[in-house]
Each structure stands twice: as structure tokens, then as C-alpha cells.
Design an enzyme around this catalytic site. Structure first.
Site, mmCIF file in Angstrom:
data_model
loop_
_atom_site.group_PDB
_atom_site.id
_atom_site.type_symbol
_atom_site.label_atom_id
_atom_site.label_comp_id
_atom_site.label_asym_id
_atom_site.label_seq_id
_atom_site.Cartn_x
_atom_site.Cartn_y
_atom_site.Cartn_z
ATOM 1 N N GLY A 59 0.820 -1.197 0.000
ATOM 2 C CA GLY A 59 0.000 0.000 0.000
ATOM 3 C C GLY A 59 0.853 1.246 0.000
ATOM 4 O O GLY A 59 2.055 1.198 -0.277
ATOM 5 N N HIS A 60 0.236 2.358 0.347
ATOM 6 C CA HIS A 60 0.913 3.653 0.284
ATOM 7 C C HIS A 60 1.310 4.180 1.660
ATOM 8 O O HIS A 60 1.788 5.298 1.768
ATOM 9 C CB HIS A 60 0.021 4.685 -0.416
ATOM 10 N N GLY A 61 1.067 3.404 2.725
ATOM 11 C CA GLY A 61 1.438 3.847 4.053
ATOM 12 C C GLY A 61 0.264 4.433 4.815
ATOM 13 O O GLY A 61 -0.899 4.106 4.556
#
Length: 367
Positions: free
Chosen positions: A328-330
Site C-alpha cells: 500500500g501507500h502507508g
């Protein structure tokens, strides 16, 4: 508008973190343990320690106020910009603020009051017949029952197909929804009236728990958007305008867009959740929080095609800890400041989280 960030992570021993081979790094990960206080409008002043140390810190110190606003990239068009509260006031240096999160005392996993089993209202649970009307009938019966601690039961061992549905209050008592079976979205696109598949609204004292699965069957929506045949897709699970919410134990997977959205809600405790979607699935944030206060997200595993947790405008006093994030992107605040709009986000605490193969750790996104 004033703002503050304090991000701290551990370095194990004197060697660079890339040389460490702990349990997470063995899986190709960077382990970040930290605590963040986030708002907008500060200029970073970063210092590098002269020698390797146990702790390494980055602090954002005050600068001139700058206009900011919010927008979550890929979110439903027409997001509202809400008026901001008074500014967060910090003393000199880095201020540590640990809000006390107060939640209703709600027992978990105990059907202590009247129980309304959806099967008793005609739900087939065969994964083919639409059970929406049966769910609504069970909800209405429980919501209008004035006896304490009424419950709606979604039994184990069955798969219930639901169309877009809204479970609304106010109810006459606190209400408990126990989901032990699987709830399945239609494997087709449909006309979006409000951009949500399942929502709970206007409820005081809501507990949703169990061992069940919420399956959004989002692949057909991802393809539709990739072909530019759909401008947007529905949020799978939406909790809006509620107070004293507890969501625990459930698994969410393959949402058409965001998996869980907490909006305009005060006092929410999300724990022991498992949220998953393919790494290339668009805008499938694990949890999105908007215009909400006193929210706690802990001891959960989230891996999707977008942010594990995203935080929008008008959000205050959020505690995020013990999250395994990735892919994911965090964990992200924003995006903020689209078209010069004003936004305010305060007292966001992120600690003891692990990031595996994510594009970012903890971040603030601005336009």
C-alpha cells in the site's frame, strides 16, 4: 494555521537499518516505530546525528501560516470542505499530546439482550438470493426495541448477498451487530445513489464485531474504472454521524473503493481488523477517517492498493498503533489544500507500526 509533526523511529544498534535482519526485514521490509503529531503549515528543520544512535528524530517547527485544504486523491467527487476549529496551540519546542479516548463500555461477543437473527427474517444465506430485505427487517426490529443491548446476528456458515443498504438510527437503545458469516456484494456494477454499499448512520452506542468477512467483490469496479466506464466506485463499509462505535474482529476484502470509512463520528474504536486487496487495486484505502474525533485504530493488518489508513479534513485526536501495513501507500494525512482550500487536522498519533513493501511510511500529502 499552526501545525506540528514529531516522527521518531528506532534504529537497531549501530549498523544501518538496511543491514538489520529482524523478522520484518527478512520479508524485505522497513520497520518504522514512531509517534506522529500532525497538522499543516510547518517548515521542516532536520538534523542528522553525528554518530549512529538508538533514536533518530525529525521535528517540524512553526513557520508562517499557509493556506491548506483537503482532498483525498481518488475519493468520491464533491468532497465537502468543512469549517476548521481553533488552531492547535503548542508551547516552545516539540509538544507531546496524549488525548484520552473515551468510549462507551460495550461488551464484545456477548448477545446479552434480545437477539434478532437475520435467518429468522427470511435471509437464505446461499450467496445467490438477495437477502437485503431480511437484513433490513432484522435491523428495524432491533433498532426499535427499547430493551437494553439488542443484537442483530448474522450467523456463521452462510454467505449473504446484499445490495446497497443503509442501517439508520437513532435506535431506542445501544445496538450490537454480530457478523459471523460472510456478507457479499453483487458481482456487478450498479447506479450509485450515494457512493456506499453498506452504511450505518445516526446511531449512539454501536458495536459491530464477529469472525465474519465483508467481501466487496471490487474487481468488476476496478475494471470498469480502468476502462473509464465508471467515474467512481462505492465505499464498502461506511459509519457516519455516530457516537461511541466499536468495530472489531472482522475481515474486509476487495472493496470497490475504500474499505471502511469513519465520517462525522465521535468516539470510535477499531481493533483486530484484517483488510486486504490487491496491491494494484485503485483507491482501496483500508480505513479513511474524515471530520471525526477520538478515533483509535489498533492491532490490525491492512494491505491494499492505496493508503492503509488515510485521514481527511476536520479530524482530531486520532491514535493509530500496532498496525501491520503493506502493501500500500502507508499511513497518510490528506491530500490537503486543493484549490487553495483551508483544512485543519490535529493531534494525530502514530506509533509502533510496521510497514512492509509500502511506497511511504507516515506522510502528509498537500497540493
Amino acid at each position: 494555521m499552526a501545525a506540528l509533526l514529531h516522527l521518531q523511529w528506532k534504529r537497531w544498534g549501530a549498523a544501518p537499518i538496511e543491514e538489520q535482519r529482524g523478522p520484518a526485514e527478512a520479508r524485505g521490509a522497513r520497520v518504522v516505530h514512531g509517534r506522529c503529531l500532525w497538522s499543516a503549515g510547518w517548515r521542516p528543520q532536520c538534523t542528522e546525528p553525528a554518530a549512529p544512535t538508538v533514536n533518530r528524530e525529525i521535528s517540524l517547527w512553526p513557520s508562517s501560516p499557509i493556506p491548506s485544504g483537503e482532498d483525498h486523491t481518488g475519493s468520491t467527487p464533491g468532497n465537502q470542505i468543512y469549517p476548521s476549529r481553533g488552531p492547535f496551540r503548542a508551547s516552545k519546542g516539540v509538544a507531546y499530546v496524549f488525548p484520552v479516548l473515551v468510549f462507551a463500555s460495550l461488551a464484545i461477543g456477548v448477545l446479552s439482550g434480545p437477539t434478532y437473527n437475520v435467518a429468522g427474517y427470511g435471509a437464505k444465506g446461499d450467496g445467490r438470493m438477495d437477502d437485503t430485505l431480511a437484513f433490513m427487517a432484522a435491523w428495524n426490529a432491533a433498532c426499535t426495541d427499547s430493551k437494553a443491548r439488542t443484537s442483530v446476528l448474522v450467523p456463521a456458515g452462510k454467505t449473504f448477498l446484499l445490495s446497497a443498504v443503509s442501517f439508520k438510527g437513532p435506535c431506542k437503545s445501544s445496538i450490537h451487530v454480530q457478523i459471523d458469516g460472510t456478507i457479499l456484494a453483487p458481482n456487478k456494477t450498479w447506479i450509485l445513489k450515494k457512493g456506499v454499499w453498506i452504511d450505518f448512520m445516526f446511531i449512539k452506542g454501536l458495536t459491530i464485531n464477529g469472525s465474519g468477512v465483508i467481501d466487496g467483490q471490487g474487481a468488476i469496479w476496478w475494471h470498469c474504472r480502468a476502462q473509464k466506464q465508471c467515474a467512481r466506485a462505492p465505499v464498502a463499509f461506511y459509519i457516519g454521524s455516530c457516537t461511541h462505535v466499536r468495530l472489531t474482529g472482522l475481515s474486509f476484502k476487495n472493496s470497490p473503493m475504500m474499505h471502511v470509512c469513519i465520517h462525522n463520528t465521535v468516539g470510535a474504536n477499531l481493533t483486530k481488523l484484517n483488510i486486504s486487496a490487491p496491491a494494484d487495486s485503485p483507491n482501496t484505502d483500508g480505513v479513511h477517517i474524515e471530520r471525526s474525533q477520538e478515533v483509535q485504530i489498533t492491532h490490525s493488518t491492512i494491505g491494499t492498493g492505496d493508503d492503509c489508513i488515510s485521514i481527511g479534513n476536520g479530524t482530531y485526536n486520532i491514535n493509530i498503533s500496532r498496525i501491520d501495513c503493506g502493501p500500500g501507500h502507508g499511513i497518510s494525512i490528506g491530500s490537503l489544500g486543493r484549490d487553495g482550500s483551508i483544512a485543519q487536522v490535529e493531534q494525530i498519533h502514530v506509533s509502533s507500526c510496521n510497514f512492509y513493501n509500502t511506497t511511504n511510511g507516515a506522510r502528509i500529502k498537500t497540493w
